[in-house]
Design an enzyme around this catalytic site. Structure first.
Site, short mmCIF file in Angstrom:
data_model
loop_
_atom_site.label_atom_id
_atom_site.label_comp_id
_atom_site.label_asym_id
_atom_site.label_seq_id
_atom_site.Cartn_x
_atom_site.Cartn_y
_atom_site.Cartn_z
N LEU A 41 0.90 -1.15 0.00
CA LEU A 41 0.00 0.00 0.00
C LEU A 41 0.93 1.20 0.00
CD1 LEU A 41 -3.00 0.74 0.03
CD2 LEU A 41 -2.90 0.80 2.51
N ASP A 42 0.82 2.04 -1.00
CA ASP A 42 1.76 3.13 -1.19
C ASP A 42 1.90 4.00 0.05
OD1 ASP A 42 2.27 2.41 -3.85
OD2 ASP A 42 0.55 3.57 -4.55
N TYR A 43 3.06 4.63 0.16
CA TYR A 43 3.38 5.54 1.26
C TYR A 43 2.29 6.58 1.44
CZ TYR A 43 6.30 8.99 3.76
OH TYR A 43 6.81 9.88 4.67
N ASP A 44 1.77 7.11 0.33
CA ASP A 44 0.77 8.18 0.40
C ASP A 44 -0.67 7.67 0.30
OD1 ASP A 44 1.12 7.46 -2.25
OD2 ASP A 44 1.24 9.51 -3.00
N SER A 45 -0.85 6.37 0.50
CA SER A 45 -2.20 5.78 0.56
C SER A 45 -2.46 5.31 1.98
CB SER A 45 -2.31 4.60 -0.41
OG SER A 45 -2.13 5.06 -1.74
#
Length: 178
Positions: A41-45
């Site tokens: 899960l992306d850093y900014d998600s």
């Protein structure tokens, strides 16, 4: 062991970070030892991240051949047209090839925790929420799909993976799944 974790915004899906200055990681949330993220899960998600100490289970949860749905609530910039929604439903051409068709629906603004920092609000630019369900998981796929149809992603929250949901977990909280 299988853990459901609500990954906060701007936290890496790993336990260490070698960048300078180091970014927040999973190490700061009191998770059990020897568990690892099943997927990314992306850093900014934000939202649901499953962690396990079972390698074959991690593979089954993330391998597209097992067709586990992943559902995201996505705040996009703009007002989605029927044509844009249909393009997402049909599959979008990305630089690494076409995506599989997705399930996409308009969504009333969900009740979520406040994000820090908050999403930038602009009076002159409308935004909308979509529920997007995928069966594949390419790097930054949802963001790239929405951008490809002219709807940049402002906020992305994964709410379920297969039968496992975020439920009432708040950012940074976790629970063991039986």
């Amino acid at each position: 062991m299988l853990i459901a974790f609500n990954k906060p915004f701007n936290v890496l899906c790993q336990f260490t970070d070698s960048s300078q200055p180091p970014r927040a990681t999973l190490a700061g949330f009191g998770l059990p030892p020897d568990v690892y993220a099943a997927g990314r899960l992306d850093y900014d998600s934000e939202g649901l991240l499953l962690l396990t100490d079972d390698g074959p289970l991690a593979h089954r949860l993330t391998d597209p051949r097992h067709k586990e749905d992943k559902t995201y609530w996505v705040q996009v910039e703009g007002t989605p047209s029927d044509e844009q929604l249909q393009a997402l439903r049909s599959g979008v051409q990305l630089n690494d090839g076409p995506t599989l068709p997705a399930r996409v629906a308009r969504l009333e603004t969900p009740t979520l925790w406040a994000r820090n920092p908050p999403v930038r609000f602009r009076k002159t630019v409308p935004d909308a929420w979509l529920a997007i369900t995928l069966r594949e998981g390419r790097n930054r796929q949802v963001r790239r799909m929405t951008a490809a149809v002219g709807l940049p992603t402002l906020r992305l929250v994964r709410v379920s993976m297969g039968p496992h949901g975020l439920d009432d977990l708040q950012p940074g909280q976790w629970r063991q799944i039986d």
